[in-house]
Write a protein that holds these residues in place. Structure first.
Motif, PDB file in Angstrom:
ATOM      1  N   LEU A 623      -1.644   9.778  -7.438  1.00 25.74           N
ATOM      2  CA  LEU A 623      -0.765   9.311  -6.373  1.00 25.74           C
ATOM      3  C   LEU A 623      -1.546   8.422  -5.406  1.00 25.74           C
ATOM      4  CD1 LEU A 623       1.262  12.539  -5.615  1.00 25.74           C
ATOM      5  CD2 LEU A 623       2.218  10.360  -6.372  1.00 25.74           C
ATOM      6  N   SER A 624      -0.921   7.332  -4.987  1.00 27.31           N
ATOM      7  CA  SER A 624      -1.596   6.419  -4.058  1.00 27.31           C
ATOM      8  C   SER A 624      -0.590   5.826  -3.086  1.00 27.31           C
ATOM      9  CB  SER A 624      -2.297   5.292  -4.823  1.00 27.31           C
ATOM     10  OG  SER A 624      -1.349   4.483  -5.492  1.00 27.31           O
ATOM     11  N   ALA A 625      -1.108   5.389  -1.952  1.00 27.39           N
ATOM     12  CA  ALA A 625      -0.318   4.655  -0.957  1.00 27.39           C
ATOM     13  C   ALA A 625      -0.974   3.301  -0.756  1.00 27.39           C
ATOM     14  CB  ALA A 625      -0.257   5.421   0.360  1.00 27.39           C
ATOM     15  N   THR A 626      -0.150   2.264  -0.693  1.00 28.30           N
ATOM     16  CA  THR A 626      -0.642   0.897  -0.553  1.00 28.30           C
ATOM     17  C   THR A 626       0.130   0.204   0.562  1.00 28.30           C
ATOM     18  OG1 THR A 626      -1.073   0.819  -2.935  1.00 28.30           O
ATOM     19  CG2 THR A 626      -1.066  -1.277  -1.767  1.00 28.30           C
ATOM     20  N   VAL A 627      -0.576  -0.595   1.358  1.00 29.48           N
ATOM     21  CA  VAL A 627       0.074  -1.433   2.366  1.00 29.48           C
ATOM     22  C   VAL A 627       0.001  -2.870   1.873  1.00 29.48           C
ATOM     23  CG1 VAL A 627       0.068  -2.235   4.751  1.00 29.48           C
ATOM     24  CG2 VAL A 627      -0.523   0.140   4.234  1.00 29.48           C
ATOM     25  N   THR A 628       1.162  -3.511   1.793  1.00 28.03           N
ATOM     26  CA  THR A 628       1.227  -4.874   1.273  1.00 28.03           C
ATOM     27  C   THR A 628       1.832  -5.821   2.302  1.00 28.03           C
ATOM     28  OG1 THR A 628       3.412  -4.535   0.297  1.00 28.03           O
ATOM     29  CG2 THR A 628       1.500  -4.028  -1.084  1.00 28.03           C
ATOM     30  N   LEU A 629       1.494  -7.095   2.158  1.00 27.07           N
ATOM     31  CA  LEU A 629       2.110  -8.178   2.918  1.00 27.07           C
ATOM     32  C   LEU A 629       2.592  -9.174   1.875  1.00 27.07           C
ATOM     33  CD1 LEU A 629       2.623  -9.158   5.848  1.00 27.07           C
ATOM     34  CD2 LEU A 629       0.510 -10.485   5.664  1.00 27.07           C
ATOM     35  N   GLY A 630       3.889  -9.130   1.551  1.00 28.80           N
ATOM     36  CA  GLY A 630       4.353  -9.799   0.349  1.00 28.80           C
ATOM     37  C   GLY A 630       3.822  -9.016  -0.838  1.00 28.80           C
ATOM     38  N   ALA A 631       3.173  -9.705  -1.782  1.00 28.57           N
ATOM     39  CA  ALA A 631       2.509  -9.014  -2.890  1.00 28.57           C
ATOM     40  C   ALA A 631       1.039  -8.763  -2.587  1.00 28.57           C
ATOM     41  CB  ALA A 631       2.641  -9.839  -4.171  1.00 28.57           C
ATOM     42  N   ARG A 632       0.554  -9.337  -1.503  1.00 27.64           N
ATOM     43  CA  ARG A 632      -0.858  -9.188  -1.152  1.00 27.64           C
ATOM     44  C   ARG A 632      -1.149  -7.762  -0.698  1.00 27.64           C
ATOM     45  NH1 ARG A 632      -4.114 -12.531   3.600  1.00 27.64           N
ATOM     46  NH2 ARG A 632      -6.012 -11.245   3.555  1.00 27.64           N
ATOM     47  N   ILE A 633      -2.189  -7.174  -1.248  1.00 21.29           N
ATOM     48  CA  ILE A 633      -2.583  -5.811  -0.889  1.00 21.29           C
ATOM     49  C   ILE A 633      -3.553  -5.882   0.291  1.00 21.29           C
ATOM     50  CG2 ILE A 633      -3.730  -3.714  -1.685  1.00 21.29           C
ATOM     51  CD1 ILE A 633      -2.868  -4.497  -4.534  1.00 21.29           C
ATOM     52  N   LEU A 634      -3.202  -5.181   1.361  1.00 24.52           N
ATOM     53  CA  LEU A 634      -4.058  -5.130   2.540  1.00 24.52           C
ATOM     54  C   LEU A 634      -4.921  -3.872   2.577  1.00 24.52           C
ATOM     55  CD1 LEU A 634      -1.493  -6.252   5.290  1.00 24.52           C
ATOM     56  CD2 LEU A 634      -3.062  -7.688   3.969  1.00 24.52           C
ATOM     57  N   TRP A 635      -4.425  -2.796   1.939  1.00 20.14           N
ATOM     58  CA  TRP A 635      -5.108  -1.488   2.051  1.00 20.14           C
ATOM     59  C   TRP A 635      -4.559  -0.584   0.965  1.00 20.14           C
ATOM     60  CZ3 TRP A 635      -2.729   3.219   2.939  1.00 20.14           C
ATOM     61  CH2 TRP A 635      -3.519   4.279   3.385  1.00 20.14           C
ATOM     62  N   LYS A 636      -5.408   0.287   0.441  1.00 19.55           N
ATOM     63  CA  LYS A 636      -4.949   1.257  -0.555  1.00 19.55           C
ATOM     64  C   LYS A 636      -5.711   2.557  -0.370  1.00 19.55           C
ATOM     65  CE  LYS A 636      -4.152   2.049  -5.474  1.00 19.55           C
ATOM     66  NZ  LYS A 636      -4.298   1.527  -6.856  1.00 19.55           N
ATOM     67  N   ARG A 637      -4.984   3.669  -0.584  1.00 17.38           N
ATOM     68  CA  ARG A 637      -5.599   4.987  -0.429  1.00 17.38           C
ATOM     69  C   ARG A 637      -5.050   5.923  -1.493  1.00 17.38           C
ATOM     70  NH1 ARG A 637      -4.213   9.269   4.441  1.00 17.38           N
ATOM     71  NH2 ARG A 637      -5.498  10.991   3.675  1.00 17.38           N
ATOM     72  N   ASP A 638      -5.950   6.652  -2.139  1.00 17.51           N
ATOM     73  CA  ASP A 638      -5.526   7.727  -3.035  1.00 17.51           C
ATOM     74  C   ASP A 638      -5.118   8.920  -2.193  1.00 17.51           C
ATOM     75  OD1 ASP A 638      -6.033   6.258  -5.329  1.00 17.51           O
ATOM     76  OD2 ASP A 638      -8.152   6.850  -5.344  1.00 17.51           O
ATOM     77  N   LEU A 639      -4.031   9.580  -2.593  1.00 15.16           N
ATOM     78  CA  LEU A 639      -3.462  10.649  -1.782  1.00 15.16           C
ATOM     79  C   LEU A 639      -3.527  11.984  -2.502  1.00 15.16           C
ATOM     80  CD1 LEU A 639      -0.261   8.778  -0.590  1.00 15.16           C
ATOM     81  CD2 LEU A 639      -2.295   9.231   0.769  1.00 15.16           C
ATOM     82  N   SER A 640      -3.563  13.033  -1.721  1.00 13.08           N
ATOM     83  CA  SER A 640      -3.408  14.385  -2.266  1.00 13.08           C
ATOM     84  C   SER A 640      -2.124  14.957  -1.708  1.00 13.08           C
ATOM     85  CB  SER A 640      -4.599  15.261  -1.866  1.00 13.08           C
ATOM     86  OG  SER A 640      -4.690  15.356  -0.462  1.00 13.08           O
ATOM     87  N   ALA A 641      -1.389  15.671  -2.530  1.00 11.15           N
ATOM     88  CA  ALA A 641      -0.086  16.190  -2.108  1.00 11.15           C
ATOM     89  C   ALA A 641      -0.236  17.536  -1.429  1.00 11.15           C
ATOM     90  CB  ALA A 641       0.832  16.314  -3.318  1.00 11.15           C
ATOM     91  N   LYS A 642       0.728  17.835  -0.573  1.00  6.97           N
ATOM     92  CA  LYS A 642       0.778  19.169   0.012  1.00  6.97           C
ATOM     93  C   LYS A 642       2.227  19.529   0.290  1.00  6.97           C
ATOM     94  CE  LYS A 642       0.331  18.051   4.920  1.00  6.97           C
ATOM     95  NZ  LYS A 642      -0.418  18.321   6.151  1.00  6.97           N
TER      96      LYS A 642
END
Length: 642
Positions: A623-642
């Motif tokens: 699982l991951s979360a990504t912040v985009t501007l259009g299709a451009r990726i600004l930031w990405k983080r792998d997530l753990s669920a709870k």
């Protein structure tokens, strides 16, 4: 018109608190009504003079041409009219109009009286080689005529001829320096001075006034003004001081001598010396008696058991501060103030990285004034006020734990001119062209403007465009899709509106496709003669929140602190979005909820983004979360669920 002021090749536009009026183009002309000596009530025009309906813009069209003439009625003028070109508001047969003649193309009637300051010789004619008819001691005399343009000179010591009327010799001529063609009118008022030199003798002009030659200085003192010496160029004031009479160059702050009761509603600083407002003691709520006050503001001179000094009710601890509970991690060192005004700094600061909690915020309602936040530092030093900087400070809302925190930093913008040959040019080179009104850009020229570099992808004729952040994309001429990557790993395939083409050896992208991949926007102005190619830059931090699961879906949130677009700013087509997915599965759906941010300056807006995606299996490893501007990726983080 507002964007003319920004026609630079490249701009970095940080968020400001300036009101929209700051974007108006051209001078805002301010004139004062006629007053003896300073602004004549009539003028003579010596040359043809254009007149205008309006001068509040830089390019006001002429409304007509005035022929040389006498006795033009003046409704208002500028004090520097005798020194250089200035604006006059006049009455004409068409109504009110504006003119701006050079001073050598204007003449004005002489004053009706003047005050002689020294022993002055009189002459029967305008000839200083003649023996004087008499000498006049300092006195007020009646003026009947003067040489043409008696006021105009580049040297205030240059002498001009003035004709006066005497009772025993009839009309006579005298010569005076331009700076001493004036008169003294009586005054009866009081004024406060914070550091004003006093001279026993009236200088010819203020530029010859050397404070080292003054007889004394008025320091934090209110004095009686009894006279005003008025010339075409200036004012001087006669004052009664403890040491006797003397001249000062400035009017000071008008003071009203009267007794008043002043109710203090909250903690208020009492300042012994208004020129040093950071030296003060604090008065508790009470009623005090003042014996004088400044006329243009609620500033009172009082005597209290704590001592004598000045209080300004506007600088009291605000009673209308509003509660706000925020947790803030400071991104830079921050000064503290005892009151929410710049005049009252404390001698301590909070270091970068310290986490604070706010209890209230205060704003005076003036667009130019900052927002202040009340805090109680952990060192137990008591309540204080500070300013926040949303660009560097991490602001957490109560009850929210976002996975990402995004804050606007600045706008990087390039002004691009659309030429008559349909070329698009900036910084002296061609970066694209227009086809049927649609912009197309050469990737080799446009991408480096935003810190991207081009290279080969895999030797198969594909091009990879890389950014230092770790984001890149791969495309190929003739293919209607591009591949985005993060730190070299393929993320997704995105469709393009048009196939990239080769023209004159350069790879060409349609403007919207360029924006999708670079995260840029286009904003046209000046009737589509110019456009901005720009991108908003963001700081993105990893938040304290993790992934939440709800049945078979995964959820994450992002707090976005963004600029609220002002009328004078480029308007972006793209905004950051939060994307959640598991592996290469279906991307999240997302929505943004506006958060009440009345505690922020109106140039900011706050939103909470929630993303939700199907969870394909119980494992959260992919699982991951990504912040985009259009299709451009600004930031990405792998997530753990709870």
């Amino acid at each position: 018109m507002w964007k003319k002021a920004l026609l630079a090749a490249s701009l970095l536009l940080p968020l400001t608190c300036a009101p929209a009026e700051a974007a108006k183009v051209g001078p805002l002309i301010k004139v004062v009504e006629p007053e003896p000596m300073r602004i004549p009530s009539t003028i003579h025009l010596l040359a043809k003079t254009p007149m205008y309906k309006d001068v509040d813009t830089a390019a006001a069209p002429a409304d007509g041409l005035l022929a040389p003439q006498h006795d033009v009625i003046v409704l208002g003028g500028q004090y520097d009219w005798a020194r250089g070109r200035s604006w006059w508001k006049i009455q004409t047969w068409l109504g009110e109009r504006w003119i701006s003649p050079e001073p050598w193309n204007v003449d004005v009637p002489p004053p009706t009286k003047l005050t002689l300051l020294d022993l002055t010789p009189l002459y029967a004619a305008r000839d200083a080689s003649l023996p004087p008819s008499a000498e006049l001691t300092p006195q007020e005399v009646q003026v009947v005529d003067a040489e043409k343009q008696w006021f105009y000179s580049n040297d205030p010591n240059e002498k001009k001829w003035i004709k006066i009327r005497t009772t025993w010799l009839g009309d006579q001529w005298l010569q005076l320096p331009v700076g001493q063609i004036g008169y003294i009118k009586p005054l009866d008022t009081y004024a406060y001075y914070g550091g004003e030199p006093v001279y026993s003798r009236l200088p010819a002009n203020r530029y010859q006034m050397n404070p080292e030659d003054s007889d004394l200085r008025l320091e934090n003192e209110t004095v009686h003004l009894i006279g005003e010496y008025v010339t075409v160029y200036d004012h001087f004031y006669l004052t009664e001081t403890k040491a006797g009479r003397g001249w000062v160059a400035n009017r000071g702050a008008e003071a009203i001598r009267r007794t008043e009761n002043v109710a203090i509603q909250s903690d208020t600083p009492i300042i012994p010396d208004l020129t040093r407002p950071n030296v003060y003691t604090v008065l508790q709520p009470q009623t005090v008696q003042s014996f004088e006050r400044l006329a243009d503001e609620e500033t009172y001179h009082v005597r209290t058991p704590q001592g004598e000094g000045w209080i300004r009710t506007a600088y009291a601890e605000p009673t209308d501060a509003k509660p706000i509970s925020l947790t803030v991690k400071l991104g830079s060192e921050r000064g503290l103030n005892r009151f929410p005004f710049a005049l009252f700094p404390l001698d301590r600061t909070l270091p970068a990285g310290e986490t604070i909690r706010t209890t209230a915020y205060y704003w005076k309602g003036d667009p130019w004034e900052p927002y202040w936040y009340q805090v109680e530092p952990a060192d137990g030093s008591g309540k204080a006020w500070l300013q926040l900087d949303p660009r560097v400070d991490r602001i957490d809302l109560p009850g929210e734990a976002p996975a990402a925190y995004a804050a606007f930093q600045q706008t990087q913008a390039y002004t691009i001119a659309a030429g008559p040959d349909a070329t698009l040019r900036t910084q002296g080179k061609t970066v694209g062209y227009l086809k049927d009104g649609v912009p197309y850009f050469a990737l080799e020229e446009a991408a480096p403007l935003f810190n991207f570099e081009l290279g080969e992808a895999d030797g198969l004729g594909r091009v990879e465009v890389r950014h230092p952040s770790g984001y890149s994309f791969v495309l190929q001429p003739g293919q209607t899709q591009a591949e985005t990557r993060w730190n070299g790993h393929v993320e997704e395939t995105v469709p393009l509106l048009e196939k990239p083409t080769i023209r004159d050896g350069q790879l060409i992208l349609q403007g919207d496709d360029l924006g999708l991949l670079l995260g840029t926007s286009i904003d046209w102005f000046e009737s589509r003669q110019y456009l901005y190619l720009f991108t908003d830059q963001y700081r993105i931090d990893t938040g304290s929140g993790t992934l939440h699961t709800d049945g078979n879906r995964a959820h994450a949130t992002m707090l976005l602190l963004d600029r609220s677009v002002q009328p004078y700013e480029p308007n972006p087509a793209l905004a950051p979005k939060l994307v959640v997915r598991q592996g290469s599965g279906e991307a999240s759906t997302s929505n943004a909820r506006t958060v009440d941010s009345g505690w922020l300056p109106p140039t900011w807006k706050l939103a909470l983004h929630t993303a939700s995606a199907p969870q394909m299996n119980a494992s959260a490893d992919s699982l991951s979360a990504t912040v985009t501007l259009g299709a451009r990726i600004l930031w990405k983080r792998d997530l753990s669920a709870k």
